[in-house]
Design a protein around this motif. Structure first.
Motif, short mmCIF file in Angstrom:
data_model
loop_
_atom_site.label_atom_id
_atom_site.label_comp_id
_atom_site.label_asym_id
_atom_site.label_seq_id
_atom_site.Cartn_x
_atom_site.Cartn_y
_atom_site.Cartn_z
N SER A 159 3.21 4.17 -1.03
CA SER A 159 3.47 4.79 -2.34
C SER A 159 4.96 4.77 -2.68
O SER A 159 5.33 5.05 -3.82
CB SER A 159 2.96 6.24 -2.33
OG SER A 159 3.63 7.00 -1.33
N ASN A 160 5.80 4.44 -1.69
CA ASN A 160 7.25 4.43 -1.92
C ASN A 160 7.85 3.05 -1.65
O ASN A 160 8.92 2.92 -1.05
CB ASN A 160 7.94 5.49 -1.07
CG ASN A 160 7.76 5.25 0.43
OD1 ASN A 160 6.81 4.58 0.85
ND2 ASN A 160 8.65 5.79 1.23
N ASP A 193 -0.61 11.35 2.36
CA ASP A 193 0.69 10.83 1.91
C ASP A 193 0.85 9.40 2.41
O ASP A 193 0.97 9.16 3.61
CB ASP A 193 1.81 11.71 2.44
CG ASP A 193 3.16 11.39 1.80
OD1 ASP A 193 3.26 10.31 1.19
OD2 ASP A 193 4.08 12.20 1.90
N ALA A 194 0.88 8.43 1.51
CA ALA A 194 0.98 7.02 1.88
C ALA A 194 2.42 6.55 1.98
O ALA A 194 2.67 5.36 2.15
CB ALA A 194 0.22 6.16 0.87
N ALA A 195 3.37 7.46 1.85
CA ALA A 195 4.77 7.07 1.91
C ALA A 195 5.19 6.77 3.35
O ALA A 195 4.82 7.49 4.28
CB ALA A 195 5.66 8.17 1.34
N ARG A 205 0.83 -1.22 0.00
CA ARG A 205 0.00 0.00 0.00
C ARG A 205 0.85 1.26 0.00
O ARG A 205 0.37 2.34 -0.30
CB ARG A 205 -0.92 0.02 1.23
CG ARG A 205 -2.07 -0.98 1.17
CD ARG A 205 -3.12 -0.62 2.21
NE ARG A 205 -2.57 -0.62 3.56
CZ ARG A 205 -2.60 -1.66 4.38
NH1 ARG A 205 -3.12 -2.81 3.97
NH2 ARG A 205 -2.11 -1.56 5.60
#
Length: 438
Positions: free
Chosen positions: A131-132, A198-200, A129
């Motif tokens: 993003s990074n 922000d999913a990072a 999940r």
């Protein structure tokens, strides 16, 4: 470390097919160091995974991840960290001696690397999940090759450390109650994101008692840090640390501390009684010196420690009743309207915050909303009692609006007390004790 002769698999560190060994994710020296200081048995730990504190554990988790050679490789850095940093934090040993700074740095990297693999194995959706995800895997590869001695730098994936010294550490006043509990007793593995949309994942976080370790994944999203970076040439970051970390991080740790306190609230009454008996024996044997013992500081931090007498409120009220000021006498009269059970509860909680103030320097307060003795307080009204604990009587007189200010034990601690009969406040659906920082 015990060889698992039935399992031949790829070692996560050297990536060769070998017989793997079962070893602790969080090193055994943590358990050995804490033996004899545990407030909940000897020892149990308040463990978390992914931000969820929900249970007490007798032992630390183990996995068969490493071959014998790699296990020995990491054991060298564990020894350097335990002897150069950790034992000194708990027992004042090893201070001033030469330390293996490279070994200590390698230990921090190894903990970030282990935490990374813990989530890869048990929380894989967290990675997918993120993003990074590519950046996370790049961090693991840098840490892995560094631990193998194939590189000497960490690129952008550096290590930070936040240390609680034996004398305590400064927290934002509104958060210090939960923060102290988390720093003193918490063990936790977590991945920290920036928050919002922000999913990072920006930090790989490993927590052991008195130490928080942070492996940076996204340095540009981490916020401002000072005095926490562990790098060659910066000296002993962990010694007499003056640190500044992003406010979001303090908020996170305070939240974790509150979760730990919720776990402790569920400790059975039978065990609380056992703890109380243990402390009575210690106090009888050592007198006031018991406040210097780490076992006492642990119990105080966990909220399980109380003074042996239930006299703090009574002493203050007796003092007020003999005072010429009408407001003080009226406050004492209102407290006299409490039922026996309510007064006992008030005694217990006042003793608790007073001993926390004396042993840990944490100034706190509490409020009690009570029904009072039958027939004394009219329907629709309640007794509201406020108590605050300060380090000195002078501080209490300067800061507290409550009418009774009473010094205890040669002013090592002072309490302020106020009481009035009020309309039942909005939002108070239940009677009882509520704690608050000052």
């Amino acid at each position: 470390m015990v060889a698992d002769t039935n399992k031949v698999d790829k070692c996560k560190l050297c990536q060769r097919e070998k017989h793997l060994q079962v070893s602790h994710i969080v090193p055994r020296f943590v358990r050995r160091t804490l033996r004899g200081t545990g407030a909940v048995e000897d020892p149990k730990y308040y463990t978390g995974e992914g931000g969820n504190f929900r249970k007490l554990e007798q032992d630390l988790p183990k996995r068969a991840w490493l071959c014998g050679d790699c296990e020995q490789n990491l054991a060298v850095s564990e020894k350097a960290f335990a002897e150069g940093v950790y034992h000194g934090l708990w027992h004042q040993r090893g201070q001033g001696k030469p330390v293996d700074e490279d070994g200590i740095r390698r230990f921090l990297v190894s903990m970030a690397w282990r935490t990374w693999h813990w989530f890869e194995e048990h929380k894989e959706p967290t990675f997918s999940r993120a993003s990074n995800e590519g950046r996370l895997r790049e961090a693991e590869e840098v840490w892995r090759t560094y631990l193998l001695g194939k590189r000497t730098d960490l690129a952008d994936f550096k290590q930070h450390i936040l240390v609680q010294q034996p004398s305590g550490m400064a927290y934002p006043s509104q958060d210090r109650f939960g923060l102290h509990s988390y720093m003193t007793r918490g063990i936790n593995l977590d991945l920290l994101s920036h928050g919002g949309s922000d999913a990072a994942i920006v930090i790989v976080h490993t927590k052991i008692p008195r130490l928080s370790m942070f492996g940076v994944v996204e340095p540009k999203k981490c916020g401002y840090w000072s005095g926490t970076l562990v790098e060659p040439g910066l000296g002993q970051t962990w010694s007499h640390q003056k640190a500044s970390v992003p406010p979001r991080l303090f908020e996170y740790m305070a939240t974790q501390g509150k979760k730990m306190l919720d776990v402790l609230d569920s400790v059975p009454e039978a065990f609380r009684e056992k703890t109380s008996q243990k402390m009575d024996r210690l106090i009888e044997r050592e007198g006031d010196d018991y406040l210097e013992r780490e076992a006492v500081r642990a119990m105080v931090a966990d909220g399980l420690m109380e003074l042996p007498e239930e006299s703090l409120v009574s002493d203050a009220v007796d003092w007020a009743s003999n005072h010429s000021e009408a407001t003080l006498r009226r406050t004492g009269d209102v407290i006299g309207y409490l039922s026996e059970a309510e007064l006992k509860s008030l005694h217990r909680e006042t003793n608790r915050i007073s001993i926390r103030c004396k042993a840990l320097g944490l100034e706190e307060g509490l409020s009690l909303l009570a029904d009072g003795k039958e027939g004394v307080v009219k329907q629709g009204k309640a007794i509201l009692v406020g108590v605050q604990a300060y380090k000195t009587l002078e501080r209490a007189e300067q800061r507290s609006p409550l009418p009774i200010k009473f010094g205890l034990d040669a002013e090592d601690v002072a309490i302020a007390i106020g009481a009035e009969i009020v309309e039942i406040p909005k939002g108070h659906s239940e009677r009882g004790i509520r704690r608050r920082p000052i």
